[in-house]
Design a protein around this motif. Structure first.
Motif, short mmCIF file in Angstrom:
data_model
loop_
_atom_site.label_atom_id
_atom_site.label_comp_id
_atom_site.label_asym_id
_atom_site.label_seq_id
_atom_site.Cartn_x
_atom_site.Cartn_y
_atom_site.Cartn_z
N HIS A 1 -85.00 -6.04 79.84
CA HIS A 1 -86.45 -5.66 79.32
C HIS A 1 -86.58 -4.08 79.56
O HIS A 1 -86.04 -3.28 80.24
CB HIS A 1 -87.26 -6.65 79.98
N PRO A 2 -87.51 -3.81 78.70
CA PRO A 2 -87.96 -2.34 78.89
C PRO A 2 -88.90 -2.15 80.18
O PRO A 2 -89.11 -3.15 80.88
CB PRO A 2 -88.89 -2.07 77.62
N PRO A 3 -88.92 -0.97 80.63
CA PRO A 3 -89.66 -0.92 81.85
C PRO A 3 -91.22 -1.36 81.96
O PRO A 3 -91.84 -1.28 80.86
CB PRO A 3 -89.71 0.74 81.90
N HIS A 4 -91.42 -2.36 82.92
CA HIS A 4 -92.43 -3.00 82.82
C HIS A 4 -93.15 -3.04 84.26
O HIS A 4 -92.38 -2.62 85.42
CB HIS A 4 -92.40 -4.50 82.23
N ALA A 5 -94.36 -3.43 84.52
CA ALA A 5 -94.92 -3.58 85.93
C ALA A 5 -95.81 -4.81 86.06
O ALA A 5 -96.04 -5.41 84.91
CB ALA A 5 -95.93 -2.36 85.97
N HIS A 6 -95.86 -5.56 87.20
CA HIS A 6 -96.59 -6.65 87.29
C HIS A 6 -97.31 -6.53 88.66
O HIS A 6 -96.87 -5.66 89.47
CB HIS A 6 -95.51 -7.81 87.01
N LYS A 7 -97.97 -7.71 88.80
CA LYS A 7 -98.57 -7.76 90.40
C LYS A 7 -97.87 -8.29 91.37
O LYS A 7 -98.35 -8.08 92.49
CB LYS A 7 -100.02 -8.60 90.18
N GLU A 8 -96.64 -8.86 91.26
CA GLU A 8 -96.04 -9.27 92.04
C GLU A 8 -94.79 -8.36 92.86
O GLU A 8 -94.81 -6.99 92.26
CB GLU A 8 -94.80 -10.51 91.61
N GLU A 9 -94.50 -8.41 93.68
CA GLU A 9 -93.70 -7.62 94.62
C GLU A 9 -92.22 -8.19 94.43
O GLU A 9 -92.09 -9.26 93.92
CB GLU A 9 -93.82 -7.74 96.12
N GLY B 1 -70.60 -5.32 90.62
CA GLY B 1 -71.03 -4.48 89.48
C GLY B 1 -72.00 -3.60 89.91
O GLY B 1 -72.27 -3.44 90.92
N GLU B 2 -72.32 -2.48 88.85
CA GLU B 2 -73.02 -1.37 89.02
C GLU B 2 -74.27 -1.33 88.10
O GLU B 2 -74.02 -1.78 87.09
CB GLU B 2 -72.38 -0.30 89.47
N ALA B 3 -75.52 -0.62 88.59
CA ALA B 3 -76.28 -0.41 87.40
C ALA B 3 -77.22 0.87 87.90
O ALA B 3 -77.10 1.14 88.82
CB ALA B 3 -77.28 -1.83 87.50
N ASP B 4 -77.93 1.25 86.98
CA ASP B 4 -78.78 2.38 87.11
C ASP B 4 -80.35 1.74 87.07
O ASP B 4 -80.58 1.07 86.00
CB ASP B 4 -78.75 3.31 85.95
N LEU B 5 -80.95 2.02 88.18
CA LEU B 5 -82.34 1.77 87.83
C LEU B 5 -83.30 2.68 86.99
O LEU B 5 -83.02 4.04 87.23
CB LEU B 5 -83.23 1.79 89.06
N LEU B 6 -83.97 2.38 86.17
CA LEU B 6 -84.54 3.06 85.30
C LEU B 6 -86.12 2.96 85.67
O LEU B 6 -86.90 1.98 85.50
CB LEU B 6 -84.65 2.59 83.71
N LEU B 7 -86.56 4.24 86.45
CA LEU B 7 -88.02 4.12 87.18
C LEU B 7 -88.77 5.47 86.36
O LEU B 7 -88.40 6.34 86.53
CB LEU B 7 -87.65 4.21 88.37
N PRO B 8 -89.46 5.10 85.43
CA PRO B 8 -90.51 6.08 84.84
C PRO B 8 -91.27 6.94 85.70
O PRO B 8 -91.58 8.27 85.30
CB PRO B 8 -91.38 5.28 83.97
N LEU B 9 -91.54 6.58 86.86
CA LEU B 9 -92.55 7.26 87.76
C LEU B 9 -91.54 7.99 89.00
O LEU B 9 -92.16 8.56 89.86
CB LEU B 9 -93.54 6.71 88.19
N PRO C 1 -96.19 -3.79 93.84
CA PRO C 1 -96.74 -4.17 92.85
C PRO C 1 -97.10 -2.94 91.98
O PRO C 1 -97.30 -1.81 92.37
CB PRO C 1 -98.23 -4.85 93.43
N GLU C 2 -97.39 -3.34 90.57
CA GLU C 2 -97.41 -2.32 89.65
C GLU C 2 -96.68 -0.78 89.58
O GLU C 2 -97.16 0.17 89.14
CB GLU C 2 -99.07 -1.78 89.69
N TYR C 3 -95.53 -1.26 89.93
CA TYR C 3 -94.40 -0.03 89.80
C TYR C 3 -93.52 -0.58 88.56
O TYR C 3 -92.62 -1.31 88.66
CB TYR C 3 -93.69 -0.14 91.13
N PRO C 4 -93.68 0.70 87.40
CA PRO C 4 -92.65 0.08 86.41
C PRO C 4 -91.44 0.55 86.79
O PRO C 4 -90.86 1.30 87.46
CB PRO C 4 -93.30 1.62 85.37
#
Length: 621
Positions: free
Chosen positions: A435-443, A451-459, A481-484
């Motif tokens: 999904h695109p970068p998103h944020a939510h109230k949950e932790e 395998g491997e991945a890159d975290l995409l973290l706008p902030l 919480p609320e971390y895109p």
């Protein structure tokens, strides 16, 4: 037929070298040998040039200041910091600094004007070892400069600058890695163990690693050199990230020459101060270089990439850069930085962006629901509480080639203390994101299984300026919480990962709680290698926004060992990493997931022939 015109690049992140001057004589560095000075000149970024650049390029909101020289030798540094802060531009020294000479007014300025990050190159835990490579360096002076910054951070109650201890592994310093890691923790610094890079610049292999097993464990990669990394993982340690900079984080010399990437010092693509950023970045020469890196054009004399070792490897392996690799990464602009620096603070700004993101996601879900003509009730209010359970997993997970991403839910529901608790595993095709970068109230906690991945973290701009953070098997991250966030699979094999997600209102929480973090589980386990008794090692512990205590630790259970049934006052989730365990009447192998709700008696036994290794998460409300 007329080919479509390429979209002009207009990045928010640039690398502008503050200095090519360095007072140290590190054997594996082209600056110390004089190679960079012959091509780039020896000098520092002038304040007036920086001021004009920021004024003429209002889209630029993030600037990395370090590359070939020592940032702290720039006489205009304090004025540069102050002006960037006034114009709402974030500055970084993430590529590296030796911090041997820091003028008296600089530590406060770093904190006051919110320099975001400093990577400090310290290859030892004492003067004798440190000076073997950082020739003419003073270990004790470096530590005192770090302490001075920390004192100002405490006075201003600021998290900035974030400090990282970078330790290049050599044969002469490998015995001090553990001690350096402890010192970094005491100085409130993260710790990064880096493989040596002498082969990249045709320099002698200075002090080769002797204890390869030790360094392989300490890095968490199972290798002790870049050659071993290439043999094991089938790709270069540097890989493409430096090449990506030609799209999203272009390197500029202190005198304005456009270098493109932080490795190149032998050629340029024009002068940004004279011709403008747009003209250099979207000029014919730079366009040709980018096409070369994507395999669309042949190498050409006069293009700096043509004589680069990284390009040679890319060409040989035909591992060309793809559109996915260099798709535009979101980075906050100057308005956001204004809110963060001067109005809401870091947490407030994150919550504002997250709220906007969540509202957009809610409207999208409502629109899709209305289109379907029904409401999708995801969690019933009368759902029964979760019971103890185990879930054996077989990797790799089955793949859905059409959807590119397939989640498998293991459990979801409330516990006695947590309103909503869930766990799922997912498989993700290379180059794709769920999904695109998103944020939510949950932790959330994410564990990379294979395998491997890159975290995409706008902030989180990251050290490579891409807003990306690599995640390898055995590494995990915590999202507050609320971390895109989102992630993108990289490498030849699909990424298999596990997610724990929970939400519980916590009216007693009067602080921001645990922040975003990345942890290496195998690195923690390696420190207990060879022990004959049951052992545990804490990775993190403390309050979060949903919990009074969130704790993570790794455990090693010797063969034939176990512990008697007992009940905990909190929910517990366990992921088996190696070996086998017996619990809840089942024998479970690696990658199995176990959940014990609060108050439920449980024990564990190792029935296998090798030590069982697992990670434990405790959720206390």
């Amino acid at each position: 037929m007329i080919a479509p015109k390429k979209q002009a690049l207009d990045p928010r992140f640039v690398r502008l070298d503050a200095s090519t001057v360095c007072q140290l004589k590190c054997p594996s560095c082209p600056t110390a040998t004089g190679a960079t000075g012959q091509k780039l000149g020896v000098g520092s970024l002038k304040f007036e040039d920086f001021k004009k650049f920021i004024h003429r390029n209002p889209q630029v909101s993030h600037v990395e200041l370090s590359n070939w020289g020592e940032v702290f030798l720039n006489p205009d540094l304090v004025k540069i910091l102050a002006y960037a802060y006034r114009r709402n531009v974030c500055l970084y020294v993430a590529n590296g600094a030796n911090m041997n000479h820091v003028r008296g007014d600089v530590p406060e300025a770093l904190v006051k004007y919110k320099l975001r990050r400093i990577t400090c190159s310290i290859d030892g835990a004492g003067q004798e070892t440190y000076a073997r490579y950082r020739i003419q360096g003073d270990f004790n002076r470096v530590v005192e400069n770090i302490k001075a910054i920390n004192r100002w951070k405490a006075k201003y109650h600021s998290p900035y600058p974030q400090l990282k201890w970078q330790f290049v592994a050599f044969g002469h310093n490998e015995h001090e890695i553990a001690r350096a890691r402890e010192m970094a923790e005491a100085l409130d610094m993260s710790f990064f163990l880096k493989l040596s890079w002498g082969d990249l610049y045709d320099l002698p292999d200075f002090s080769p690693v002797r204890n390869k097993e030790l360094v392989g464990k300490e890095t968490g990669l199972g290798v002790s050199s870049r050659k071993e990394y290439l043999a094991k993982y089938g790709r270069d340690y540097v890989e493409h990230t430096c090449c990506w900079d030609l799209w999203n984080a272009p390197q500029i010399n202190y005198d304005g020459r456009m270098l493109g990437c932080p490795i190149n010092y032998w050629g340029d693509y024009g002068n940004v101060f004279d011709d403008g950023l747009d003209a250099c970045l979207n000029g014919e020469k730079m366009e040709y270089a980018r096409d070369m890196l994507m395999g669309k054009r042949a190498a050409k004399e006069g293009i700096p990439c043509t004589t680069c070792k990284v390009y040679d490897r890319v060409k040989k392996d035909r591992s060309w850069i793809t559109e996915k690799d260099v798709e535009k990464v979101y980075r906050p602009g100057r308005r956001y930085i204004l809110f963060e620096n001067k109005i809401l603070g870091e947490r407030g700004a994150i919550r504002l962006v997250a709220f906007i993101s969540r509202m957009k996601e809610s409207f999208r879900q409502i629109r899709n629901t209305l289109k379907r003509g029904r409401w999708d009730i995801r969690l019933r209010a009368d759902a029964s509480v979760l019971s103890d359970q185990s879930h054996p997993l077989s990797l790799p997970l089955p793949l859905d080639e059409d959807k590119k991403w397939k989640p498998y839910f293991l459990f979801r529901g409330p516990t006695k203390a947590i309103r909503d608790f869930s766990c799922h595993v997912s498989v993700l095709v290379n180059g794709c994101s769920p999904h695109p970068p998103h944020a939510h109230k949950e932790e959330e906690i994410l564990i990379m299984l294979s395998g491997e991945a890159d975290l995409l973290l706008p902030l989180y701009p990251g050290d490579n300026g891409q807003g990306r953070l690599p995640l390898k098997p055995g590494e995990c991250v915590y999202y507050p919480p609320e971390y895109p966030h989102t992630l993108q699979a990289v490498g030849s094999a699909p990424a298999n990962y596990l997610m724990l997600r929970w939400y519980a209102p916590n009216p007693k929480q009067d602080s921001d709680g645990h922040g975003f973090g990345k942890y290496n589980l195998y690195d923690s386990l390696a420190r207990d290698e060879g022990k004959e008794e049951f052992s545990t090692r804490t990775l993190f512990e403390g309050p979060s926004q949903c919990l009074t205590r969130l704790q993570c630790h790794t455990s090693v259970l010797p063969r034939g060992a176990g512990y008697a049934p007992h009940a905990d006052a909190y929910d517990v989730a366990i992921v088996v990493l190696e070996g086998e365990v017996e619990t809840l009447g089942k024998r479970l192998a690696s990658h199995s997931v176990i959940f014990y709700p609060a108050g439920q008696r449980h024990g564990m036994f190792n029935p296998g022939n090798v030590p069982a290794k697992y990670v434990v998460f405790e959720f206390q409300k």
